[in-house]
Design an enzyme around this catalytic site. Structure first.
Site, PDB file in Angstrom:
ATOM      1  N   ASP A  75      49.090  27.476  34.171  1.00 33.72           N
ATOM      2  CA  ASP A  75      48.854  26.380  35.116  1.00 33.72           C
ATOM      3  C   ASP A  75      47.707  25.456  34.695  1.00 33.72           C
ATOM      4  O   ASP A  75      46.952  25.760  33.771  1.00 33.72           O
ATOM      5  CB  ASP A  75      48.603  26.925  36.528  1.00 33.72           C
ATOM      6  CG  ASP A  75      47.781  28.216  36.525  1.00 33.72           C
ATOM      7  OD1 ASP A  75      47.030  28.440  35.562  1.00 33.72           O
ATOM      8  OD2 ASP A  75      47.885  28.989  37.479  1.00 33.72           O
TER       9      ASP A  75
ATOM     10  N   GLU B 294      52.009  29.927  45.547  1.00 28.52           N
ATOM     11  CA  GLU B 294      51.417  30.411  46.789  1.00 28.52           C
ATOM     12  C   GLU B 294      52.487  31.062  47.661  1.00 28.52           C
ATOM     13  O   GLU B 294      53.686  30.875  47.431  1.00 28.52           O
ATOM     14  CB  GLU B 294      50.776  29.231  47.538  1.00 28.52           C
ATOM     15  CG  GLU B 294      49.665  28.522  46.774  1.00 28.52           C
ATOM     16  CD  GLU B 294      48.361  29.324  46.704  1.00 28.52           C
ATOM     17  OE1 GLU B 294      48.338  30.516  47.077  1.00 28.52           O
ATOM     18  OE2 GLU B 294      47.351  28.733  46.262  1.00 28.52           O
TER      19      GLU B 294
HETATM   20  C1  F6R Z   1      45.235  31.661  36.708  1.00 28.72           C
HETATM   21  C2  F6R Z   1      46.220  31.878  37.753  1.00 28.72           C
HETATM   22  C3  F6R Z   1      45.896  32.572  39.035  1.00 28.72           C
HETATM   23  C4  F6R Z   1      44.889  33.698  38.912  1.00 28.72           C
HETATM   24  C5  F6R Z   1      44.583  34.280  40.288  1.00 28.72           C
HETATM   25  C6  F6R Z   1      43.533  35.361  40.227  1.00 28.72           C
HETATM   26  O1  F6R Z   1      45.799  30.954  35.618  1.00 28.72           O
HETATM   27  O2  F6R Z   1      47.297  31.452  37.582  1.00 28.72           O
HETATM   28  O3  F6R Z   1      47.091  33.079  39.588  1.00 28.72           O
HETATM   29  O4  F6R Z   1      45.383  34.684  38.065  1.00 28.72           O
HETATM   30  O5  F6R Z   1      44.144  33.260  41.132  1.00 28.72           O
HETATM   31  O6  F6R Z   1      42.332  34.770  39.893  1.00 28.72           O
HETATM   32  P1  F6R Z   1      41.051  35.633  39.509  1.00 28.72           P
HETATM   33  O7  F6R Z   1      41.384  36.324  38.229  1.00 28.72           O
HETATM   34  O8  F6R Z   1      39.946  34.644  39.327  1.00 28.72           O
HETATM   35  O9  F6R Z   1      40.824  36.588  40.624  1.00 28.72           O
END
Ligand code: F6R
Length: 244
Positions: free
Chosen positions: A67, A143
């Protein structure tokens, strides 16, 4: 889904890095799907260390990130382009032409989504997709409520996701409202998926993933339908989880 239990974040990162290094050494021209966020940072650090010490080469590796924020150019220090260059790409020998992230500044974002899907297909698909998971179950920026059929698309970020990501910005006001993300269908087309989960804040999500229904209200639940998923999760994330 195969679950590998790690003691803590560092141990999870070590296991994940070893997993990926083995994949790259076995198939030097592997196509990797990569993620940003806090979860994979320790893994990336170890990939860099291994590259420096053991010379595992990424010259033939191709990468596709999940993303990018809409409106952020690669030069923006908060862009996912910048994140990936700072935390991995700049420090290994991967050629820039092999690196792919969706463009958040494309004039025609719909066309960019279509083109991103096509580029992944042309590369032969993703061999191993690395994932983190949001505490609301999002994967990529898919989401809750996102269709399992969605391919790369533009999303409105949930307020909880903007709040969670505000830690990377000076002010929450700077966190974008939209992102471009691989869809759930794109992620599910990967031949193999490696999901990393760490910390107490992900414990409820981990429970839902392992014990709950497969439902679009909890995007990560779709992984239960994929035939080759490995989860590396630490004790805090797994606390009280019924590992089936
Ligand atoms: C990142 C992504 C998100 C994260 C998720 C968890 O490229 O696509 O789905 O993997 O928001 O984020 P963290 O690792 O910061 O808890």
């Amino acid at each position: 889904m195969r679950i590998i239990q790690a003691n803590d974040y560092e141990h999870m990162s070590e296991l994940a890095a070893n997993y990926l290094i083995d994949k790259v050494q076995t198939n030097p021209a592997i196509v990797l799907g990569l993620a940003t966020g806090g979860t994979p940072l320790g893994t990336y650090k170890r990939l860099i260390k291994d590259y420096e010490q053991n010379g595992t080469s990424y010259k033939k590796v191709t990468t596709y990130n999940l993303d990018e924020y809409v409106g952020f150019s690669p030069e923006n220090p908060n862009s996912y382009h910048a994140f990936m260059y700072d935390n991995l790409f700049e420090k290994i020998d991967i050629p820039p032409t092999n690196i792919h992230l969706p463009s958040g500044t494309a004039l025609d974002l719909v066309e960019e989504c279509k083109g991103y899907e096509e580029r992944i297909e042309e590369a032969g698909g993703i061999d191993v997709q690395l994932l983190g998971m949001g505490s609301n179950g999002h994967i990529g920026f898919n989401e809750p409520g996102t269709s399992f059929q969605a391919t790369t698309h533009i999303v409105e970020l949930a307020q909880s996701t903007r709040e969670a990501n505000a830690r990377f910005f000076d002010d929450i006001k700077e966190v974008p409202y939209q992102a471009i993300t691989m869809g759930i269908a794109t992620i599910m087309k990967s031949k193999e998926i490696l999901l990393l989960v760490s910390g107490e804040s992900k414990n409820d999500a981990m429970k839902k993933l392992m014990e709950g229904e497969v439902d679009e209200s909890f995007p990560a639940s779709v992984l239960n339908k994929h035939s080759h998923v490995t989860i590396i999760a630490d004790k805090e994330a797994l606390s009280g989880v019924n590992v089936r």
